[in-house]
Design a protein around this motif. Sequence first.
Motif, PDB file in Angstrom:
ATOM      1  N   ALA A  21      54.705  42.066 131.113  1.00 18.05           N
ATOM      2  CA  ALA A  21      55.157  42.901 129.997  1.00 18.05           C
ATOM      3  C   ALA A  21      55.999  42.089 129.024  1.00 18.05           C
ATOM      4  N   VAL A  22      56.874  41.237 129.545  1.00 21.14           N
ATOM      5  CA  VAL A  22      57.698  40.386 128.671  1.00 21.14           C
ATOM      6  C   VAL A  22      56.815  39.451 127.860  1.00 21.14           C
ATOM      7  N   MET A  23      55.808  38.859 128.505  1.00 20.70           N
ATOM      8  CA  MET A  23      54.902  37.969 127.785  1.00 20.70           C
ATOM      9  C   MET A  23      54.122  38.716 126.709  1.00 20.70           C
ATOM     10  N   ALA A  24      53.721  39.947 127.015  1.00 14.35           N
ATOM     11  CA  ALA A  24      52.975  40.737 126.036  1.00 14.35           C
ATOM     12  C   ALA A  24      53.817  41.034 124.801  1.00 14.35           C
ATOM     13  N   ARG A  65      45.408  31.858 119.778  1.00 10.97           N
ATOM     14  CA  ARG A  65      44.543  32.477 120.790  1.00 10.97           C
ATOM     15  C   ARG A  65      44.534  31.651 122.070  1.00 10.97           C
ATOM     16  N   GLY A  66      44.474  30.342 121.918  1.00  9.12           N
ATOM     17  CA  GLY A  66      44.499  29.492 123.100  1.00  9.12           C
ATOM     18  C   GLY A  66      45.783  29.657 123.889  1.00  9.12           C
ATOM     19  N   THR A  67      46.907  29.773 123.182  1.00 11.70           N
ATOM     20  CA  THR A  67      48.185  29.985 123.856  1.00 11.70           C
ATOM     21  C   THR A  67      48.202  31.318 124.583  1.00 11.70           C
ATOM     22  N   THR A  68      47.636  32.353 123.971  1.00 14.88           N
ATOM     23  CA  THR A  68      47.577  33.670 124.608  1.00 14.88           C
ATOM     24  C   THR A  68      46.732  33.617 125.876  1.00 14.88           C
ATOM     25  N   ILE A 127      54.474  37.120 122.955  1.00 14.77           N
ATOM     26  CA  ILE A 127      53.371  36.436 122.291  1.00 14.77           C
ATOM     27  C   ILE A 127      53.238  36.828 120.825  1.00 14.77           C
ATOM     28  N   PRO A 128      53.291  38.133 120.461  1.00 16.55           N
ATOM     29  CA  PRO A 128      53.208  38.473 119.030  1.00 16.55           C
ATOM     30  C   PRO A 128      54.349  37.881 118.212  1.00 16.55           C
ATOM     31  N   LEU A 129      55.548  37.790 118.814  1.00 14.60           N
ATOM     32  CA  LEU A 129      56.668  37.197 118.090  1.00 14.60           C
ATOM     33  C   LEU A 129      56.431  35.714 117.847  1.00 14.60           C
ATOM     34  N   VAL A 130      55.893  35.026 118.855  1.00 13.59           N
ATOM     35  CA  VAL A 130      55.575  33.604 118.690  1.00 13.59           C
ATOM     36  C   VAL A 130      54.490  33.420 117.637  1.00 13.59           C
ATOM     37  N   ARG A 131      53.499  34.306 117.661  1.00 18.47           N
ATOM     38  CA  ARG A 131      52.419  34.238 116.664  1.00 18.47           C
ATOM     39  C   ARG A 131      52.968  34.432 115.255  1.00 18.47           C
ATOM     40  N   MET A 132      53.899  35.374 115.091  1.00 16.46           N
ATOM     41  CA  MET A 132      54.488  35.600 113.781  1.00 16.46           C
ATOM     42  C   MET A 132      55.260  34.380 113.319  1.00 16.46           C
TER      43      MET A 132
END
Length: 275
Positions: A88-91, A128-131, A94-99
């Motif tokens: 859940a923390v990773m979910a 995407r690769g990081t995700t 990840i969007p914050l890192v993408r931003m």
Amino acid sequence: MTHDTPPSPGPSDPYADALRAGRGRSWLPLLAAALLNLGLIVAAWLALPGLPDRIPTHWGPDGRPDAWEDTSLGSLALGPLISLGTCAVMALTIPLVRMGAGQPTAAGAHGPAEPNPWRRFQTEGTARGTTVLVGVVMLLVSLLTVPTTLTVLGGGDGALPWWVMPLGATLVLGGTLLAMGPIVAWQQRAMRARAAEAGVRPTPEDEAEDARWTAAGLMKDPEDSRVMVPKRPGYGVGTTVNVGSRGGRALVVGFFALIAVALPAVLWIAAFSAR
């Protein structure tokens, strides 16, 4: 009576659909990890009434339990609960890192002030690769909880084969390092193909810049003698290693030997000796 004129819409993004298409598939490994942990938690909850008053909660490197607690859902499914929370923390992260990775970079930092179309596709492939990589790592970590949870659910003394714990650690440590570059490179190749379909081609400057970096975000510039260099735009902030330098190669080889070879070897030796 006056009426405000509605603002005219801005120029449409011709690459938005191509950049978004298939993005959800990169979340499948993380979803699989979450579902695996959720399934273990449900199985533990269903089996709870039929278990003894005390159950093993920790195992040594040889697979034999060395700690017990009173039976409860928390003690029985502690590993899956922690792993599910981490998913859940990773979910959320990840969007914050993408931003952050999508923000325009300062001119002169090995990239343009505003990302050109080619760089946008490359950055999307990296994200995407990081995700996918995060999902694969979480799936490997989650698999570590399967043998311990199932052996308690099955009753008995809770002991595991001596090789289970060191094998799991080897898969997590070695698998993470070995999978990092290939997974990101795979997603970058997919986005390069999508860029070509959208009519986006790299400039000579883009190709020269791509040649200076590995898919994992390490610099590979033999003309730069620095060992530590600023990260490539799209890979976060801070510094990374230049494997084009002799010191950088030695640093990466030493790190890999320690994490993927030495630590698992210690666990294998300890487990074999204690069996």
